[in-house]
Design a protein around this motif. Structure first.
Motif, PDB file in Angstrom:
ATOM      1  N   ILE A 127       0.868  -3.980   4.715  1.00  0.00           N
ATOM      2  CA  ILE A 127       1.787  -2.889   4.304  1.00  0.00           C
ATOM      3  C   ILE A 127       0.720  -1.597   4.772  1.00  0.00           C
ATOM      4  O   ILE A 127      -0.052  -1.289   3.997  1.00  0.00           O
ATOM      5  N   MET A 128       1.367  -0.902   5.595  1.00  0.00           N
ATOM      6  CA  MET A 128       0.468   0.094   6.111  1.00  0.00           C
ATOM      7  C   MET A 128       0.769   1.582   5.395  1.00  0.00           C
ATOM      8  O   MET A 128       1.291   2.498   6.226  1.00  0.00           O
ATOM      9  N   ASP A 129       0.358   1.539   4.560  1.00  0.00           N
ATOM     10  CA  ASP A 129       0.860   2.637   3.332  1.00  0.00           C
ATOM     11  C   ASP A 129      -0.312   3.912   3.632  1.00  0.00           C
ATOM     12  O   ASP A 129      -1.190   3.555   3.681  1.00  0.00           O
ATOM     13  N   GLY A 130       0.286   5.155   3.707  1.00  0.00           N
ATOM     14  CA  GLY A 130      -0.813   6.319   3.247  1.00  0.00           C
ATOM     15  C   GLY A 130      -0.844   7.063   4.758  1.00  0.00           C
ATOM     16  O   GLY A 130      -1.931   8.096   4.944  1.00  0.00           O
ATOM     17  N   ASN A 131       0.125   6.767   5.613  1.00  0.00           N
ATOM     18  CA  ASN A 131       0.043   7.450   6.955  1.00  0.00           C
ATOM     19  C   ASN A 131       0.186   8.979   6.679  1.00  0.00           C
ATOM     20  O   ASN A 131      -0.329  10.119   7.309  1.00  0.00           O
ATOM     21  N   ARG A 132       1.129   9.589   5.727  1.00  0.00           N
ATOM     22  CA  ARG A 132       1.486  10.935   5.582  1.00  0.00           C
ATOM     23  C   ARG A 132       0.465  11.497   4.774  1.00  0.00           C
ATOM     24  O   ARG A 132       0.208  12.728   5.240  1.00  0.00           O
ATOM     25  N   ARG A 182      -2.312  -4.379   1.303  1.00  0.00           N
ATOM     26  CA  ARG A 182      -1.575  -2.982   1.010  1.00  0.00           C
ATOM     27  C   ARG A 182      -2.605  -1.949   0.848  1.00  0.00           C
ATOM     28  O   ARG A 182      -3.426  -1.911  -0.011  1.00  0.00           O
ATOM     29  N   THR A 183      -2.586  -0.869   1.825  1.00  0.00           N
ATOM     30  CA  THR A 183      -3.433   0.249   1.658  1.00  0.00           C
ATOM     31  C   THR A 183      -2.782   1.358   1.027  1.00  0.00           C
ATOM     32  O   THR A 183      -1.322   1.300   0.573  1.00  0.00           O
ATOM     33  N   GLY A 184      -3.249   2.531   0.656  1.00  0.00           N
ATOM     34  CA  GLY A 184      -2.721   3.594  -0.075  1.00  0.00           C
ATOM     35  C   GLY A 184      -2.772   3.415  -1.374  1.00  0.00           C
ATOM     36  O   GLY A 184      -2.206   4.366  -2.381  1.00  0.00           O
ATOM     37  N   GLY A 185      -3.224   2.423  -1.933  1.00  0.00           N
ATOM     38  CA  GLY A 185      -3.399   2.461  -3.720  1.00  0.00           C
ATOM     39  C   GLY A 185      -2.505   1.913  -4.415  1.00  0.00           C
ATOM     40  O   GLY A 185      -2.686   1.654  -5.537  1.00  0.00           O
ATOM     41  N   GLU A 186      -1.081   1.504  -3.899  1.00  0.00           N
ATOM     42  CA  GLU A 186       0.033   1.123  -4.558  1.00  0.00           C
ATOM     43  C   GLU A 186      -0.224  -0.574  -4.855  1.00  0.00           C
ATOM     44  O   GLU A 186      -0.766  -1.229  -3.924  1.00  0.00           O
ATOM     45  N   ASN A 187       0.380  -0.942  -5.962  1.00  0.00           N
ATOM     46  CA  ASN A 187       0.224  -2.511  -6.209  1.00  0.00           C
ATOM     47  C   ASN A 187       1.465  -3.200  -6.035  1.00  0.00           C
ATOM     48  O   ASN A 187       1.739  -3.839  -7.032  1.00  0.00           O
ATOM     49  N   MET A 222      -5.764  -1.804  -1.809  1.00  0.00           N
ATOM     50  CA  MET A 222      -6.916  -0.990  -1.544  1.00  0.00           C
ATOM     51  C   MET A 222      -6.354   0.452  -1.435  1.00  0.00           C
ATOM     52  O   MET A 222      -5.408   0.758  -1.083  1.00  0.00           O
ATOM     53  N   ARG A 223      -7.326   1.342  -2.074  1.00  0.00           N
ATOM     54  CA  ARG A 223      -7.037   2.856  -2.058  1.00  0.00           C
ATOM     55  C   ARG A 223      -6.996   3.419  -0.828  1.00  0.00           C
ATOM     56  O   ARG A 223      -6.656   4.527  -0.597  1.00  0.00           O
ATOM     57  N   VAL A 224      -7.748   2.894   0.267  1.00  0.00           N
ATOM     58  CA  VAL A 224      -8.047   3.546   1.499  1.00  0.00           C
ATOM     59  C   VAL A 224      -6.690   3.596   2.231  1.00  0.00           C
ATOM     60  O   VAL A 224      -5.797   2.933   1.976  1.00  0.00           O
ATOM     61  N   LEU A 225      -6.536   4.935   2.857  1.00  0.00           N
ATOM     62  CA  LEU A 225      -5.151   5.182   3.645  1.00  0.00           C
ATOM     63  C   LEU A 225      -5.199   4.342   4.851  1.00  0.00           C
ATOM     64  O   LEU A 225      -6.468   4.061   5.285  1.00  0.00           O
TER      65      LEU A 225
END
Ligand code: FPP
Length: 282
Positions: A43-48, A223-228, A246-249
Motif C-alpha cells: 500500500i504505497m501511501d505518502g506520495n503527496r 503499508r507505508t505512510g504510518g497508517e495501520n 511503517m512510518r516511512v513515506l
C-alpha cells in the motif's frame, strides 16, 4: 522517449549498482535461511506528503509527474529487490476507486502520470522478464489508459520470472461484488463445476472470479505512510497475511525497510508454527 527511458534506466542502474553492495547480498543471503514470502503486496501511501516535503509539483501541473515519479521508481526498486530475494509475486495498490473522489485536476494528473508510467513499464518489465497484470474495474479508466493496460498485459503474458499486479480502479469490496456477481451468472447459464453443497467449492468458484485470481494470497502486506489499516485492499485475500505498517513515506522506502518487514514476517511465522505445534500436542 526511448532515449529518456534508457538514460533514466542508466541512472537507476548506477544507484542500484552502488546499493547492490556486498553487504546487501550478505543480508539477503541470511534472510534466505528463513522463509521467503512468495507474495508481497504494497500500500504505497505518502506520495503527496513526500511531494510537499520535497516541494515538488502536487497541484496537477506537469502531469503530476513530480509527485508520482519518485513513487514509481520506489516500486521499481522494490520489484528488483524482491526478484533478487526470490519473491515471485508483487502487488501494488496504485489507484483506488475512492481516489476518483479527489479533485478532478488531481485525478487527471494522476491518470496522465499513470499513462507515462505504463510506457516506461513496458520497457523496464521486459528487461526483467516480469509479467504485468492489472486488477480492478478497468471500465472506469479512460479508453487510452485501459488500452495501454491491456497492451502491457498482453505484451508481458509470456514472462514468468515475477508477476507484478497493479491494482488500479480497485477496491476490495468492488472486487468481491464483481466475483459474486460473475459466479451467480455462471451458475445461471450453467457454467459451473463441482458440488454446490460443498462450501469449499463455493469459495473456489467465487475466488476464481476475483481480479486477483492470478496471484496466491499475499504473505505480507506492507503499508507505508504510518497508517495501520487496509483501506479496502485485498480484504478477501489477506485472511492469513502478515500486516506490516511503517512510518516511512512510500518514495523513501529502502532496502532496510523491506528487510525489517521480512524479518518480522519470519519471526511471526515461527511463532505461529510453534503455537500450532503446541495446540496439536495438547
Ligand atoms: C504504474 C504505476 C504502478 C505507478 C505507481 C505510481 C504511484 C506511486 C501511485 C500511487 C498512487 C497513490 C494514490 C498513492 C497514495 O499516496 P497519496 O497520494 O494518497 O499520498 P498521501 O498519503 O501523502 O496523501
Amino acid at each position: 522517449m526511448e532515449k529518456e527511458v534508457m538514460s533514466s534506466l542508466k541512472m537507476e542502474g548506477n544507484i542500484l549498482c552502488s546499493a547492490s553492495s556486498f553487504i546487501r547480498k550478505c543480508i539477503f543471503g541470511v534472510l534466505r535461511v528463513g522463509a521467503i514470502p512468495n507474495h508481497i503486496a504494497f500500500i504505497m501511501d505518502g506520495n503527496r506528503r513526500y511531494a510537499k516535503k520535497q516541494k515538488l509539483s502536487h497541484d496537477g501541473a506537469a502531469g503530476g509527474g513530480g509527485r508520482y515519479d519518485a513513487g514509481f521508481w520506489a516500486l521499481m526498486v522494490m520489484l528488483l529487490y524482491c526478484q533478487e530475494l526470490g519473491v515471485k509475486y508483487i502487488t501494488a495498490y496504485a489507484f483506488s476507486i475512492d481516489n476518483f473522489k479527489r479533485k478532478p485536476e488531481e485525478v487527471e494528473s494522476l491518470m496522465t502520470s499513470m499513462l507515462e508510467k505504463f510506457h516506461l513499464l513496458d520497457i523496464l518489465v521486459k528487461r526483467l522478464a516480469v509479467r504485468v497484470h492489472f486488477a480492478g474495474n478497468l471500465e472506469l479508466l479512460s479508453n487510452e489508459l485501459r488500452a495501454s493496460a491491456m497492451e502491457l498485459t498482453e505484451a508481458t503474458a509470456a514472462y514468468s520470472k515475477s508477476v507484478l499486479t497493479i491494482c488500479i480502479a480497485y477496491t476490495s469490496r468492488d472486487e468481491i461484488l464483481h466475483a459474486v456477481r460473475e459466479s451467480c451468472e455462471q451458475k445461471r447459464i450453467g457454467l459451473e463445476f463441482g458440488n454446490d453443497d460443498d462450501d469449499e467449492i463455493k469459495l473456489m468458484k467465487v475466488e476464481k472470479n476475483m481480479y486477483m485470481a492470478v496471484a496466491p494470497d499475499p504473505d505480507i502486506i506492507i503499508r507505508t505512510g504510518g497508517e495501520n489499516r487496509l483501506s479496502n485492499f485485498l480484504l478477501w485475500q489477506s485472511c492469513w497475511s502478515h500486516l506490516h505498517s511503517m512510518r516511512v513515506l512510500w518514495p523513501e522506502i529502502g532496502v532496510w525497510n523491506l528487510v525489517f518487514a521480512i524479518l518480522n514476517f519470519q519471526r511471526n511465522k515461527t511463532y505461529y508454527l510453534e503455537m500450532k505445534k503446541k495446540e496439536k500436542e495438547l
